[in-house]
Design an enzyme around this catalytic site. Structure first.
Site, short mmCIF file in Angstrom:
data_model
loop_
_atom_site.label_atom_id
_atom_site.label_comp_id
_atom_site.label_asym_id
_atom_site.label_seq_id
_atom_site.Cartn_x
_atom_site.Cartn_y
_atom_site.Cartn_z
CG MET A 288 -30.53 1.87 19.17
SD MET A 288 -29.85 -0.05 17.67
CE MET A 288 -31.37 0.74 17.07
CG HIS B 40 -21.84 4.91 13.35
ND1 HIS B 40 -21.47 4.35 12.34
CD2 HIS B 40 -22.98 4.70 13.98
CE1 HIS B 40 -21.64 3.14 12.45
NE2 HIS B 40 -22.93 3.20 13.07
CD GLU B 41 -25.12 5.15 16.86
OE1 GLU B 41 -26.20 4.62 16.50
OE2 GLU B 41 -24.20 4.47 17.43
CG HIS C 245 -26.69 4.73 11.57
ND1 HIS C 245 -26.72 3.47 10.43
CD2 HIS C 245 -26.03 3.67 12.87
CE1 HIS C 245 -25.78 2.23 10.84
NE2 HIS C 245 -25.67 2.72 12.28
ZN LIG Z 1 -24.65 2.00 13.27
#
Ligand SMILES: [Zn+2]
Length: 850
Positions: A256, A290-291, A294
């Site tokens: 996350m 990926h995180e 973000h």
């Molecule tokens: Zn994501």
């Protein structure tokens, strides 16, 4: 207590909140069963609306007191939140609530994992922490004070101060509540620094439980590579003084992207050669990237509402794919992505759970963290880039960041920057966000006097809620190859916009062989009559690495489909082509390993159903076994020769080069085992000095019906390492024959280490069972029953993980009436469970309903 009838939320009903939040101050007094959360929130009227309804979300909170501008109030409280009368002017809201992190098994909001406090707020978890307008379009700066007797107390942003038993954090960047995070525990950090392109130093810390420190080096390197790549490729610089990552054992998702404090499922960050496979390393590198990505595509620019989830996820998945392609091999990455799309997204897009990339309604948003939103969402961005070109894509992204920084945006905002940069009208392209289902593209061709014409026809079958479909914009990358194997036409992108459209190529010396949908330029199902001779020709000559692989895949697939319906033997063209490719040393070993791969059994079942044939899982399994034997036979002594040639002698590195060799050697060893009964696999198990080789050897042995002793030794050696024991659970079910899979899984549910409340362990066991296609679909229905029993047991504790595992039943309508009846019984049994969660109830009714 049962939820009231689940309410459906619609995209078209969007209304802004009546107030803006100017600042948030939170104080946490941590205690396992009675944490006090005090909030001080400055609200002011939102000039974009005149509706001053003051509703704050809040679930499972014990309200102690609430005040507005210091005056105590008595709000109306329901299980979903509270309503109060608020001034039409700026005011300060204060509230004190009590929550029970230790009793929170849903792993949403503030909860405990092995004595450590942590949070998961996306999508709607913050409302389980305190009363708040818990919606992504409400953004604010947060200041957080944590009081607790744990050594490490973390939250978002930059550290503001700390002392014995307390710490304060301030996040200067406005963010929605779903990006809030708090971690408190006995943790140790691996530290490093990164200097951004403008010279700002950033302290990097990767926090783990004591004892896991040796598993952090790879994650830290991946983080630094990601930070550099985002500067180089997208001009995105990091914006805080610290970047924290924390590994948590009990976590519903992979990871996350909370601002400045990413929280990771330990399986997605901890890695060491002893305990992780090459695939684990590659996945960890991609998830860390990926995180991190973000931070800009998600955090700085977020989503206006949850219908726009693809705005951050589609784009960030696309960016992490680009990153992996740059770090490793671009063709190999593309093939992996397409395999994944066909395995997970196509069944979803063509079944009862089908929904658009941007859904228009939902009951439980947690059920829409899907392959369609993520992976098809990323494909849509890939198509957009292909249509506008690399330069315009870069310019549009620059404009997106400049125009929308600090905002909560929509797909319309995203497409507008492309329209403004290119002058294109993207109205029709936007259908990719609203129309569900996978387009099918039928191709025929004409040849006359040097002119070659490709005729395309696109159709999309009806999906739930969408009986009629409109033509999509399809970028179809095409190349033409002459009879002698030379390329007559380099890759060109045809832009299809009509239901039927033809494209001609003039002045050709001879009738070419077309290479269509190069690089898988659009997420469609291509339907074209082709011969094995033509496919073998493309397998030998196509200059596009994706389509070359695809030609081999199509050969293997057709022969398997024929064998599975009792009408054929392994195709000679396929086996000949495979032999020459294996001998081709100019090809990357990772690519050759993919060439040895076969379509998944569930995928084959889907293809048969597509052709109106009811798939027989056992017959498919036998066809695959038969073709594997035929591969082993056809490659013969070449197997051992290549196996030797692809041994790695250098010290272990999880990079593309070494892992490619190990992937090829592993695929070869599986075939060798069919010839030598496991002799070489046994030798490899003894000699293996890393997890990739050990697991390859062990799975070969199990596949050969051996390995009992090795399996026991493996357990003894790793019984204290939960991530390795997950693999131990998974492997036994994955390698079990269809007849044994359910009983092996059943026996493992009784193992003392089957800690079913841990999502990783639950998924290891049941994910492996449902992936064992013929085993799960055992004709007795025992697989269905076992899964249903455990879903019913897990649901009251962890609705999110339960609902996600229900997707194992989404393809049920493709099977025979007897299997369908058995599945229907299980779906109805789950649906009839008292107090079933909203998550699971929505999933079961969608799956059952269609
Ligand atoms: Zn994501």
């Amino acid at each position: 207590m049962r939820d009231a009838a689940p309410e459906t939320v619609y995209l078209k009903d969007y209304k802004p909140f009546g107030y803006v939040v100017d600042s948030v101050h939170l104080t946490f007094d941590l205690a396992p069963h009675a944490t006090r959360v005090t909030s001080r929130i400055a609200f002011s009227p939102n000039p974009e609306t005149t509706d001053r309804t003051f509703f704050l979300h809040g679930e499972k909170l014990k309200l102690i007191r609430a005040t507005i501008d210091g005056a105590e109030i008595a709000p109306q409280v329901t299980p979903e939140g509270l309503t109060a009368t608020a001034p039409d002017a700026p005011f300060v809201w204060e509230a004190e609530v009590e929550i029970d992190p230790a009793g929170n098994t849903a792993l949403e909001g503030l909860y405990m994992s092995n004595g450590m406090y942590c949070t998961q707020c996306e999508a709607e978890g913050f409302r389980k922490i305190t009363y708040y307008p818990d919606r992504p379009d409400v953004m604010s700066t947060f200041t957080v004070r944590i009081n607790g007797d744990l050594p490490v107390l973390l939250s978002n942003g930059n550290p503001k101060g700390q002392g014995a038993g307390w710490a304060e954090w301030h996040d200067p960047w406005p963010k929605p509540a779903y990006l809030f995070a708090l971690v408190a525990g006995d943790l140790v950090a691996t530290e490093d620094t990164f200097t951004t392109v403008s010279g700002q130093p950033v302290a990097l810390k990767l926090w783990v439980r004591p004892g896991d420190e040796h598993k952090t080096a790879f994650g830290m390197e991946a983080l630094k590579k990601s930070m550099k790549w985002d500067e180089d490729s997208y001009g995105r610089e990091y914006d805080l003084k610290v970047f924290n990552i924390v590994a948590v054992d009990d976590f519903n998702m992979g990871a996350m992207e909370n601002k400045g404090l990413n929280i990771f499922n330990s399986s997605c960050v901890l890695a060491s050669p002893d305990t992780s496979t090459d695939m684990n390393f590659e996945r960890i590198e991609a998830i860390i990237a990926h995180e991190y990505f973000h931070n800009w595509t998600g955090d700085r620019i977020t989503c206006r509402d949850w219908f726009q989830l693809c705005l951050k996820e589609g784009l960030t998945v696309f960016r992490d794919s680009q990153f992996t392609a740059d770090m490793r091999s671009a063709p190999v990455k593309r093939i992996h992505d397409v395999i994944d799309l066909r395995t997970r997204q196509f069944p979803e897009d063509n079944g009862p759970l089908s929904h658009p990339v941007r859904p228009e309604s939902f009951q439980e948003i947690n059920n829409f963290y899907t392959a369609t939103v993520y992976e098809k969402g990323a494909e849509v961005i890939g198509m957009l880039k292909r249509l506008v070109g690399d330069a315009a894509y870069a310019e549009a992204l620059d404009l997106y960041f400049a125009r929308h920084d600090g905002q909560a945006c929509t797909i319309e905002d995203w497409l507008k920057v492309f329209e403004d940069v290119t002058g294109r009208d993207l109205t029709q392209f936007k259908r990719w966000y609203s129309q569900s289902g996978t387009p099918r593209v039928k191709v025929t061709e004409d040849w006359a006097e040097g002119t070659y014409t490709l005729n395309f026809e696109q159709t999309t079958l009806p999906t739930p809620g969408q009986p009629e479909k409109l033509p999509q914009v399809l970028p179809i990358a095409v190349g033409l190859i002459g009879p002698n194997g030379d390329e007559l036409q380099e890759t060109t992108v045809l832009e299809m916009t009509e239901a039927k459209q033809s494209f001609s190529f003039d002045g050709l010396p001879a009738r070419p062989v077309p290479s269509i949908l190069r690089g898988f330029s659009a997420p469609v199902i291509l339907e074209r009559e082709s011969t094995n001779t033509e496919r073998a020709f493309l397998l030998a000559h196509d200059t596009d690495p994706f389509n070359r692989w695809e030609a081999g895949r199509a050969l293997a697939q057709d022969t398997l489909l024929q064998m599975a319906t009792g009408a054929g033997e392994p195709d000679a063209d396929y086996l000949d082509g495979l032999r020459s490719l294996m001998r081709d040393d100019t090809l990357d070993p990772a690519y050759r390993a993919l060439m040895l791969g076969l379509p998944g059994q569930a995928e084959l079942a889907g293809l048969l159903a597509d052709r109106g044939i009811t798939p027989d899982p056992m017959a498919i399994w036998q066809a695959v076994e038969h073709l594997r034997d035929a591969q082993a036979q056809a490659l013969g002594p070449l197997l051992e020769e290549l196996y030797e040639a692809n041994q790695v002698t250098d010290p272990y590195r999880p990079d593309a080069e070494q892992s490619g060799k190990r992937a090829l050697a592993g695929a070869l060893l599986r075939l060798i085992t069919r010839r030598d009964g496991g002799a070489r696999a046994s030798a490899l198990y003894t000699a293996a000095d890393n997890m990739t080789l050990a697991l390859t050897a062990l799975s070969c042995l199990l596949q050969a019906g051996q390995g009992e002793a090795e399996l026991a030794a493996f357990y003894d050696r790793w019984k204290d390492d939960r991530l390795v024991i997950d693999k131990w659970f998974m492997l036994q079910i994955a390698e079990a024959t269809p007849e044994r899979a359910v009983s092996v899984a059943q026996a493992l549910t009784e193992h003392p280490d089957f800690n079913w409340k841990n999502p990783n362990r639950f998924r290891a066991l049941f994910g492996a069972l449902t992936a064992n296609h013929a085993g799960f679909h055992d004709a007795t229905g025992a697989g269905y029953q076992l899964l249903a029993d455990w879903l019913i047991r897990l649901d009251p504790l962890n609705p999110q993980t339960t609902a996600r595992m229900c997707t194992a039943f989404q393809t049920w309508k493709r099977y025979d009436p007897a299997r369908q009846a058995k599945i229907a019984v299980e779906l109805d049994r789950i649906a009839a469970t008292p107090d079933l969660s909203r998550d699971t109830s929505e999933m079961i009714s969608r799956i059952r309903g269609a």
